[in-house]
Design a protein around this motif. Structure first.
Motif, PDB file in Angstrom:
ATOM      1  N   SER A  34      15.140  41.719  25.229  1.00 10.03           N
ATOM      2  CA  SER A  34      15.337  42.140  23.696  1.00 10.03           C
ATOM      3  C   SER A  34      15.155  43.554  23.757  1.00 10.03           C
ATOM      4  O   SER A  34      14.491  43.939  24.407  1.00 10.03           O
ATOM      5  N   TRP A  35      15.509  44.106  22.395  1.00  8.47           N
ATOM      6  CA  TRP A  35      15.024  45.549  22.012  1.00  8.47           C
ATOM      7  C   TRP A  35      14.166  45.247  20.565  1.00  8.47           C
ATOM      8  O   TRP A  35      14.572  44.488  19.939  1.00  8.47           O
ATOM      9  N   TYR A  36      13.280  46.084  20.748  1.00 10.70           N
ATOM     10  CA  TYR A  36      12.160  46.112  19.507  1.00 10.70           C
ATOM     11  C   TYR A  36      12.555  47.842  19.219  1.00 10.70           C
ATOM     12  O   TYR A  36      12.638  48.634  20.039  1.00 10.70           O
ATOM     13  N   ARG A  37      11.910  47.839  18.000  1.00  8.25           N
ATOM     14  CA  ARG A  37      11.587  49.282  17.479  1.00  8.25           C
ATOM     15  C   ARG A  37      10.464  49.419  16.745  1.00  8.25           C
ATOM     16  O   ARG A  37       9.992  48.473  16.006  1.00  8.25           O
ATOM     17  N   GLN A  38       9.957  50.528  16.766  1.00  7.92           N
ATOM     18  CA  GLN A  38       8.725  50.904  15.820  1.00  7.92           C
ATOM     19  C   GLN A  38       8.870  52.072  15.244  1.00  7.92           C
ATOM     20  O   GLN A  38       9.055  53.126  15.791  1.00  7.92           O
ATOM     21  N   ALA A  39       8.998  52.132  13.906  1.00  5.81           N
ATOM     22  CA  ALA A  39       9.133  53.461  12.990  1.00  5.81           C
ATOM     23  C   ALA A  39       7.591  54.014  12.596  1.00  5.81           C
ATOM     24  O   ALA A  39       6.759  53.222  12.844  1.00  5.81           O
ATOM     25  N   PRO A  40       7.347  55.303  12.474  1.00  3.36           N
ATOM     26  CA  PRO A  40       5.983  55.800  12.052  1.00  3.36           C
ATOM     27  C   PRO A  40       5.719  55.143  10.974  1.00  3.36           C
ATOM     28  O   PRO A  40       6.070  54.931   9.824  1.00  3.36           O
ATOM     29  N   GLY A  41       4.453  54.618  11.082  1.00  6.52           N
ATOM     30  CA  GLY A  41       3.498  53.944   9.924  1.00  6.52           C
ATOM     31  C   GLY A  41       4.190  52.306   9.766  1.00  6.52           C
ATOM     32  O   GLY A  41       3.583  51.802   8.844  1.00  6.52           O
ATOM     33  N   LYS A  42       5.101  51.871  10.574  1.00  2.00           N
ATOM     34  CA  LYS A  42       5.391  50.595  10.332  1.00  2.00           C
ATOM     35  C   LYS A  42       5.225  49.762  11.921  1.00  2.00           C
ATOM     36  O   LYS A  42       4.871  50.270  12.971  1.00  2.00           O
ATOM     37  N   GLU A  43       5.167  48.519  11.584  1.00  2.00           N
ATOM     38  CA  GLU A  43       5.130  47.607  12.570  1.00  2.00           C
ATOM     39  C   GLU A  43       6.306  47.665  13.602  1.00  2.00           C
ATOM     40  O   GLU A  43       7.316  47.812  13.007  1.00  2.00           O
ATOM     41  N   ARG A  44       5.874  47.243  14.681  1.00  2.00           N
ATOM     42  CA  ARG A  44       7.115  46.837  15.725  1.00  2.00           C
ATOM     43  C   ARG A  44       7.777  45.751  15.256  1.00  2.00           C
ATOM     44  O   ARG A  44       7.376  44.882  14.904  1.00  2.00           O
ATOM     45  N   GLU A  45       9.361  45.933  15.201  1.00  2.00           N
ATOM     46  CA  GLU A  45      10.119  44.896  14.671  1.00  2.00           C
ATOM     47  C   GLU A  45      11.448  44.487  15.744  1.00  2.00           C
ATOM     48  O   GLU A  45      11.754  45.505  16.618  1.00  2.00           O
ATOM     49  N   LEU A  46      11.703  43.268  15.797  1.00  2.00           N
ATOM     50  CA  LEU A  46      12.692  43.037  16.666  1.00  2.00           C
ATOM     51  C   LEU A  46      13.923  43.514  16.245  1.00  2.00           C
ATOM     52  O   LEU A  46      14.484  43.386  15.013  1.00  2.00           O
ATOM     53  N   VAL A  47      14.837  44.074  16.995  1.00  2.00           N
ATOM     54  CA  VAL A  47      16.185  44.622  16.598  1.00  2.00           C
ATOM     55  C   VAL A  47      17.303  43.579  17.172  1.00  2.00           C
ATOM     56  O   VAL A  47      18.213  43.290  16.506  1.00  2.00           O
ATOM     57  N   ALA A  48      17.277  43.167  18.357  1.00  2.00           N
ATOM     58  CA  ALA A  48      18.397  42.411  19.149  1.00  2.00           C
ATOM     59  C   ALA A  48      17.825  41.796  20.205  1.00  2.00           C
ATOM     60  O   ALA A  48      16.913  42.378  20.807  1.00  2.00           O
ATOM     61  N   GLY A  49      18.440  40.742  20.405  1.00  2.00           N
ATOM     62  CA  GLY A  49      18.073  39.935  21.755  1.00  2.00           C
ATOM     63  C   GLY A  49      19.259  39.101  22.281  1.00  2.00           C
ATOM     64  O   GLY A  49      20.369  39.239  21.729  1.00  2.00           O
ATOM     65  N   ILE A  50      19.135  39.009  23.604  1.00  2.00           N
ATOM     66  CA  ILE A  50      20.578  38.356  24.511  1.00  2.00           C
ATOM     67  C   ILE A  50      19.907  37.439  25.452  1.00  2.00           C
ATOM     68  O   ILE A  50      18.723  37.714  25.921  1.00  2.00           O
ATOM     69  N   THR A  51      20.596  36.546  25.542  1.00  2.00           N
ATOM     70  CA  THR A  51      20.110  35.240  26.563  1.00  2.00           C
ATOM     71  C   THR A  51      20.344  35.834  27.844  1.00  2.00           C
ATOM     72  O   THR A  51      20.942  36.900  28.189  1.00  2.00           O
TER      73      THR A  51
END
Length: 115
Positions: A34-51
């Motif tokens: 998976s790829w996640y991202r975290q912007a300043p002041g925000k929670e880390r969020e899932l961007v994309a996943g692959i089996t």
């Protein structure tokens, strides 16, 4: 387990970047990634996943149609192709895996979308 991201940088709105995550220390072809991202002041969020085989993918609604996750099991690498980048995509992007050894994160790579 080691995950090493690369490919981040500064890009103008509408531009493209391709992130890479080189994995080692586990049987890469056996696990989803998976790829996640975290912007300043925000929670880390899932961007994309692959089996593990790459046959199925999923995306956050905010990136659908713009981002593409893929993997090369021969190279133990997962990619994130990001097109039509928006200022709101600015964040640190992390590679993630959950394996026999537990959860693992890369160190992150900064993506900044700005003119």
């Amino acid at each position: 387990v080691q995950l090493v991201e690369s490919g981040g940088g500064l890009v103008q709105p509408g531009g493209s970047l391709r992130l890479s995550c080189a994995a080692s220390g586990f049987t890469f072809s056996s696990y989803a990634m998976s790829w996640y991202r975290q912007a300043p002041g925000k929670e880390r969020e899932l961007v994309a996943g692959i089996t593990n085989t790459g046959s199925n993918t999923n995306y956050a609604n905010s990136v659908k149609g713009r981002f593409t996750i893929s993997r090369d099991n021969a190279k133990n690498t997962v990619y994130l192709q990001m097109n039509s980048l928006e200022r709101e995509d600015t964040a640190v992007y992390y590679c993630y895996s959950y394996t026999y050894y537990g959860a693992s994160w890369g160190q992150g790579t900064q993506v900044t979308v700005s003119s």
